[in-house]
Design a protein around this motif. Structure first.
Motif, PDB file in Angstrom:
ATOM      1  N   GLY A  20       0.929  -0.918  -0.003  1.00 15.76           N
ATOM      2  CA  GLY A  20      -0.145  -0.485  -0.444  1.00 15.76           C
ATOM      3  C   GLY A  20       0.442   1.379   0.093  1.00 15.76           C
ATOM      4  N   GLY A  21       1.951   0.921   0.580  1.00 11.17           N
ATOM      5  CA  GLY A  21       2.798   2.138   0.963  1.00 11.17           C
ATOM      6  C   GLY A  21       2.675   2.833   1.473  1.00 11.17           C
ATOM      7  N   HIS A  22       1.831   2.675   2.290  1.00  8.59           N
ATOM      8  CA  HIS A  22       1.665   4.382   3.122  1.00  8.59           C
ATOM      9  C   HIS A  22       1.965   3.888   4.647  1.00  8.59           C
ATOM     10  CE1 HIS A  22      -1.626   5.432   1.296  1.00  8.59           C
ATOM     11  NE2 HIS A  22      -1.722   5.866   2.296  1.00  8.59           N
ATOM     12  N   SER A  73     -11.132  -0.738  11.156  1.00 10.41           N
ATOM     13  CA  SER A  73     -12.242  -0.170  11.076  1.00 10.41           C
ATOM     14  C   SER A  73     -11.079   1.766  11.746  1.00 10.41           C
ATOM     15  CB  SER A  73     -13.452   0.050  11.632  1.00 10.41           C
ATOM     16  OG  SER A  73     -13.459  -0.022  12.682  1.00 10.41           O
ATOM     17  N   LEU A  74     -10.650   1.329  12.612  1.00 11.79           N
ATOM     18  CA  LEU A  74      -9.571   2.018  13.444  1.00 11.79           C
ATOM     19  C   LEU A  74      -8.442   2.743  13.229  1.00 11.79           C
ATOM     20  CD1 LEU A  74     -10.791   0.732  17.165  1.00 11.79           C
ATOM     21  CD2 LEU A  74     -11.982   2.163  15.571  1.00 11.79           C
ATOM     22  N   VAL A  75      -8.541   1.885  11.874  1.00  8.58           N
ATOM     23  CA  VAL A  75      -6.866   2.183  11.679  1.00  8.58           C
ATOM     24  C   VAL A  75      -6.796   3.678  11.080  1.00  8.58           C
ATOM     25  CG1 VAL A  75      -5.001   1.838   9.727  1.00  8.58           C
ATOM     26  CG2 VAL A  75      -6.008  -0.178  11.233  1.00  8.58           C
ATOM     27  N   ARG A 108      -5.276   2.027   0.782  1.00  6.83           N
ATOM     28  CA  ARG A 108      -4.471   2.022   0.631  1.00  6.83           C
ATOM     29  C   ARG A 108      -3.506   0.329   1.457  1.00  6.83           C
ATOM     30  NH1 ARG A 108      -4.081   2.621  -4.185  1.00  6.83           N
ATOM     31  NH2 ARG A 108      -1.529   1.635  -4.770  1.00  6.83           N
ATOM     32  N   GLY A 109      -3.457   1.295   2.807  1.00  4.94           N
ATOM     33  CA  GLY A 109      -2.744   0.003   3.269  1.00  4.94           C
ATOM     34  C   GLY A 109      -3.184  -1.456   3.048  1.00  4.94           C
ATOM     35  N   THR A 110      -2.170  -2.481   3.352  1.00  2.00           N
ATOM     36  CA  THR A 110      -2.382  -4.015   3.030  1.00  2.00           C
ATOM     37  C   THR A 110      -2.224  -4.983   4.623  1.00  2.00           C
ATOM     38  OG1 THR A 110      -0.474  -4.411   2.360  1.00  2.00           O
ATOM     39  CG2 THR A 110      -2.129  -3.585   0.608  1.00  2.00           C
ATOM     40  N   LEU A 111      -3.269  -5.835   4.569  1.00  2.00           N
ATOM     41  CA  LEU A 111      -3.017  -6.434   5.959  1.00  2.00           C
ATOM     42  C   LEU A 111      -1.231  -7.269   6.092  1.00  2.00           C
ATOM     43  CD1 LEU A 111      -3.906  -7.844   9.062  1.00  2.00           C
ATOM     44  CD2 LEU A 111      -4.430  -9.741   7.794  1.00  2.00           C
ATOM     45  N   MET A 157       8.657 -13.367   1.193  1.00  2.00           N
ATOM     46  CA  MET A 157       6.856 -12.281   1.036  1.00  2.00           C
ATOM     47  C   MET A 157       5.962 -12.535   1.678  1.00  2.00           C
ATOM     48  SD  MET A 157       5.107 -11.352  -2.653  1.00  2.00           S
ATOM     49  CE  MET A 157       3.534 -10.173  -2.467  1.00  2.00           C
ATOM     50  N   LEU A 158       5.074 -12.080   2.431  1.00  2.99           N
ATOM     51  CA  LEU A 158       4.302 -12.940   3.209  1.00  2.99           C
ATOM     52  C   LEU A 158       3.039 -12.280   1.988  1.00  2.99           C
ATOM     53  CD1 LEU A 158       3.833 -10.480   7.263  1.00  2.99           C
ATOM     54  CD2 LEU A 158       4.488 -13.077   6.314  1.00  2.99           C
ATOM     55  N   THR A 159       2.764 -13.846   2.203  1.00  2.13           N
ATOM     56  CA  THR A 159       1.533 -14.211   0.678  1.00  2.13           C
ATOM     57  C   THR A 159       0.274 -14.370   1.901  1.00  2.13           C
ATOM     58  OG1 THR A 159       2.270 -16.359   0.911  1.00  2.13           O
ATOM     59  CG2 THR A 159       2.848 -15.300  -0.798  1.00  2.13           C
ATOM     60  N   ASP A 177      -5.876   9.094  14.525  1.00  5.65           N
ATOM     61  CA  ASP A 177      -4.101   8.883  15.662  1.00  5.65           C
ATOM     62  C   ASP A 177      -3.846   7.641  15.889  1.00  5.65           C
ATOM     63  OD1 ASP A 177      -3.555  11.784  15.371  1.00  5.65           O
ATOM     64  OD2 ASP A 177      -3.720  12.148  17.108  1.00  5.65           O
ATOM     65  N   TRP A 178      -2.491   7.183  15.510  1.00 10.19           N
ATOM     66  CA  TRP A 178      -2.324   5.716  16.025  1.00 10.19           C
ATOM     67  C   TRP A 178      -2.678   5.816  17.961  1.00 10.19           C
ATOM     68  CZ3 TRP A 178       0.887   2.447  12.625  1.00 10.19           C
ATOM     69  CH2 TRP A 178       1.140   3.300  12.028  1.00 10.19           C
ATOM     70  N   ALA A 179      -2.155   4.746  18.488  1.00  9.36           N
ATOM     71  CA  ALA A 179      -2.559   4.669  19.247  1.00  9.36           C
ATOM     72  C   ALA A 179      -1.331   4.716  20.244  1.00  9.36           C
ATOM     73  CB  ALA A 179      -2.680   2.902  19.390  1.00  9.36           C
TER      74      ALA A 179
HETATM   75  P1  FAD Z   1       4.141  -0.659   2.431  1.00 11.34           P
HETATM   76  O1  FAD Z   1       3.948   0.697   3.107  1.00 11.34           O
HETATM   77  O2  FAD Z   1       3.895  -1.044   1.487  1.00 11.34           O
HETATM   78  O3  FAD Z   1       5.312  -1.682   3.268  1.00 11.34           O
HETATM   79  C1  FAD Z   1       5.525  -1.674   4.543  1.00 11.34           C
HETATM   80  C2  FAD Z   1       6.613  -2.820   4.802  1.00 11.34           C
HETATM   81  O4  FAD Z   1       6.211  -3.906   4.490  1.00 11.34           O
HETATM   82  C3  FAD Z   1       8.483  -2.411   4.015  1.00 11.34           C
HETATM   83  O5  FAD Z   1       8.966  -2.875   4.527  1.00 11.34           O
HETATM   84  C4  FAD Z   1       6.998  -3.341   2.493  1.00 11.34           C
HETATM   85  O6  FAD Z   1       8.242  -3.811   2.183  1.00 11.34           O
HETATM   86  C5  FAD Z   1       7.358  -4.421   3.325  1.00 11.34           C
HETATM   87  N1  FAD Z   1       5.981  -5.536   2.991  1.00 11.34           N
HETATM   88  C6  FAD Z   1       4.966  -4.806   2.544  1.00 11.34           C
HETATM   89  N2  FAD Z   1       4.355  -6.358   1.978  1.00 11.34           N
HETATM   90  C7  FAD Z   1       5.043  -6.758   2.526  1.00 11.34           C
HETATM   91  C8  FAD Z   1       4.166  -8.386   2.206  1.00 11.34           C
HETATM   92  N3  FAD Z   1       2.879  -8.840   1.063  1.00 11.34           N
HETATM   93  N4  FAD Z   1       5.799  -9.231   2.334  1.00 11.34           N
HETATM   94  C9  FAD Z   1       6.754  -8.839   3.278  1.00 11.34           C
HETATM   95  N5  FAD Z   1       6.662  -7.214   2.911  1.00 11.34           N
HETATM   96  C10 FAD Z   1       6.080  -6.421   3.064  1.00 11.34           C
HETATM   97  N6  FAD Z   1      -1.708   1.700  11.203  1.00 11.34           N
HETATM   98  C11 FAD Z   1      -2.564   1.417  12.077  1.00 11.34           C
HETATM   99  O7  FAD Z   1      -1.977   0.029  12.175  1.00 11.34           O
HETATM  100  N7  FAD Z   1      -2.824   2.555  12.940  1.00 11.34           N
HETATM  101  C12 FAD Z   1      -3.576   3.771  12.644  1.00 11.34           C
HETATM  102  O8  FAD Z   1      -3.684   4.547  13.069  1.00 11.34           O
HETATM  103  C13 FAD Z   1      -2.442   3.822  11.381  1.00 11.34           C
HETATM  104  N8  FAD Z   1      -2.600   5.387  10.819  1.00 11.34           N
HETATM  105  C14 FAD Z   1      -2.368   5.717   9.621  1.00 11.34           C
HETATM  106  C15 FAD Z   1      -2.166   6.991   9.970  1.00 11.34           C
HETATM  107  C16 FAD Z   1      -1.431   7.932   8.454  1.00 11.34           C
HETATM  108  C17 FAD Z   1      -1.563   8.563   8.211  1.00 11.34           C
HETATM  109  C18 FAD Z   1      -0.457   6.883   7.779  1.00 11.34           C
HETATM  110  C19 FAD Z   1       0.389   7.123   6.112  1.00 11.34           C
HETATM  111  C20 FAD Z   1      -0.566   5.702   8.065  1.00 11.34           C
HETATM  112  C21 FAD Z   1      -0.758   5.426   9.327  1.00 11.34           C
HETATM  113  N9  FAD Z   1      -1.151   3.766   9.227  1.00 11.34           N
HETATM  114  C22 FAD Z   1      -1.366   2.840  10.465  1.00 11.34           C
HETATM  115  C23 FAD Z   1      -0.265   2.734   8.797  1.00 11.34           C
HETATM  116  C24 FAD Z   1      -0.784   1.555   8.096  1.00 11.34           C
HETATM  117  O9  FAD Z   1      -1.543   1.064   8.174  1.00 11.34           O
HETATM  118  C25 FAD Z   1       0.322   1.488   6.479  1.00 11.34           C
HETATM  119  O10 FAD Z   1      -0.538   1.322   5.509  1.00 11.34           O
HETATM  120  C26 FAD Z   1       0.680  -0.042   7.585  1.00 11.34           C
HETATM  121  O11 FAD Z   1       1.688  -0.200   8.195  1.00 11.34           O
HETATM  122  C27 FAD Z   1       1.484  -0.807   6.469  1.00 11.34           C
HETATM  123  O12 FAD Z   1       0.761  -1.078   5.451  1.00 11.34           O
HETATM  124  P2  FAD Z   1       1.789  -1.045   3.851  1.00 11.34           P
HETATM  125  O13 FAD Z   1       0.351  -1.412   2.959  1.00 11.34           O
HETATM  126  O14 FAD Z   1       1.264   0.136   3.053  1.00 11.34           O
HETATM  127  O15 FAD Z   1       2.700  -1.307   3.666  1.00 11.34           O
END
Ligand code: FAD
Length: 270
Positions: free
Chosen positions: A33-35, A99-101, A109-112, A166-168, A190-192
């Protein structure tokens, strides 16, 4: 800030992504998700030379019931967890925590898989997966392995995942017993500052932002199993922990929150 220059490849499959990780070694990072990764790159806390984009691998976006557990593809987005009927029936704790993230744009955008691999102890979903007793499936060049969530996190932003893994999939047992999640923050998105997840009436209890990793509160679980009241069990929640200190809270306040939120969560889930 602007990230340092990097190359980018769009992965066509999990096998392709893993082959690219093998080719580029620790120079490469998966982009889901890049987040979390992109902000870290902007702050130059991460500087991968090669990004491998797995964000369009839609065959890893699913939530389904299989033989007593729920299987969730690693590329499943938080909003898909939040709106899942499968989770509503079979693991409502996970649906609620999703729902609280952050806010809606983060959840779209964010993925598990990303939030588990990122291994931030302040994240919500890893603690929920831990309270539920989940398992992670990692794929590498030699096949797949299953990792119990309690064995997955090794430190702050660190896990047992190898550079070419890679986590699948993430699996949780079907869990329809009483549950609760307490997230303490100052603003809704906000974050916890501290969080507490309770599954199955207290058989699974885990803590957010109380150490270098998500923490399973085994002492609380054991006290409950031995007949302790919610208040007496919750009083143990911060024992032997070293919570982080930051502008939001020092260790004493975080320890107080852990005890208070654990009691609230247990009382709501019994
Ligand atoms: P990415 O940013 O794409 O990747 C994160 C890391 O994981 C990287 O190192 C990447 O290489 C690795 N990665 C990704 N996918 C895999 C895979 N399948 N296997 C192995 N490695 C992998 N999170 C919360 O829990 N609570 C919050 O309240 C919260 N608030 C947020 C607020 C903002 C403004 C932002 C930007 C983010 C917030 N987040 C929060 C984080 C959000 O949940 C992210 O989406 C999450 O932490 C990462 O998921 P992603 O898919 O974006 O991962």
């Amino acid at each position: 800030m602007i990230p340092i220059a990097f190359d980018y490849t769009l992965a066509e499959s999990a096998d392709h992504a893993i082959a690219l990780l093998g080719e580029f070694g620790d120079e490469a990072k998966l982009l889901a998700g890049g987040h979390s990764l992109v902000p870290m790159m902007k702050y130059r806390l991460a500087a991968p030379a090669q990004l491998v984009d797995v964000g369009r691998l839609d065959d890893l976006r699913y939530i389904r019931q299989e033989n007593g557990h729920i299987a969730i593809g690693a590329l499943t987005r938080h909003h898909e967890l939040e709106n899942s009927e499968v989770l509503e029936t079979n693991a409502p704790l996970l649906k609620h925590v999703a729902s609280l993230v952050g806010d809606p744009s983060v959840r779209h955008r964010g993925t598990l898989g990303g939030t588990m691999a990122h291994a931030d102890p302040a994240s919500d979903l890893p603690a929920a997966i831990m309270a539920l007793g989940g398992t992670l499936v990692a794929q590498g060049p030699n096949g797949t392995r299953e990792i119990a969530v309690e064995d997955f996190f090794t430190g702050y932003f660190e896990s047992v995942l190898a550079d070419d893994e890679m986590l699948t999939e993430i699996r949780v047992p079907v869990s329809t017993g009483a549950w609760n999640y307490q997230k303490f923050n100052r603003r809704a998105q906000d974050w916890a500052i501290v969080g507490v997840a309770v599954a199955e009436g207290g058989k699974g209890v885990s803590l957010v932002n109380m150490g270098n990793t998500p923490i399973r509160a085994g002492n609380v679980e054991a006290a409950l199993a031995g007949g302790a009241t919610a208040a007496d069990a919750a009083a143990l929640a911060a024992n032997d922990l070293t919570p982080p200190e930051d502008l939001n809270a020092d260790a004493v306040y975080r320890s107080h929150l852990a005890r208070e939120l654990t009691q609230r969560a247990l009382e709501a889930a019994r």
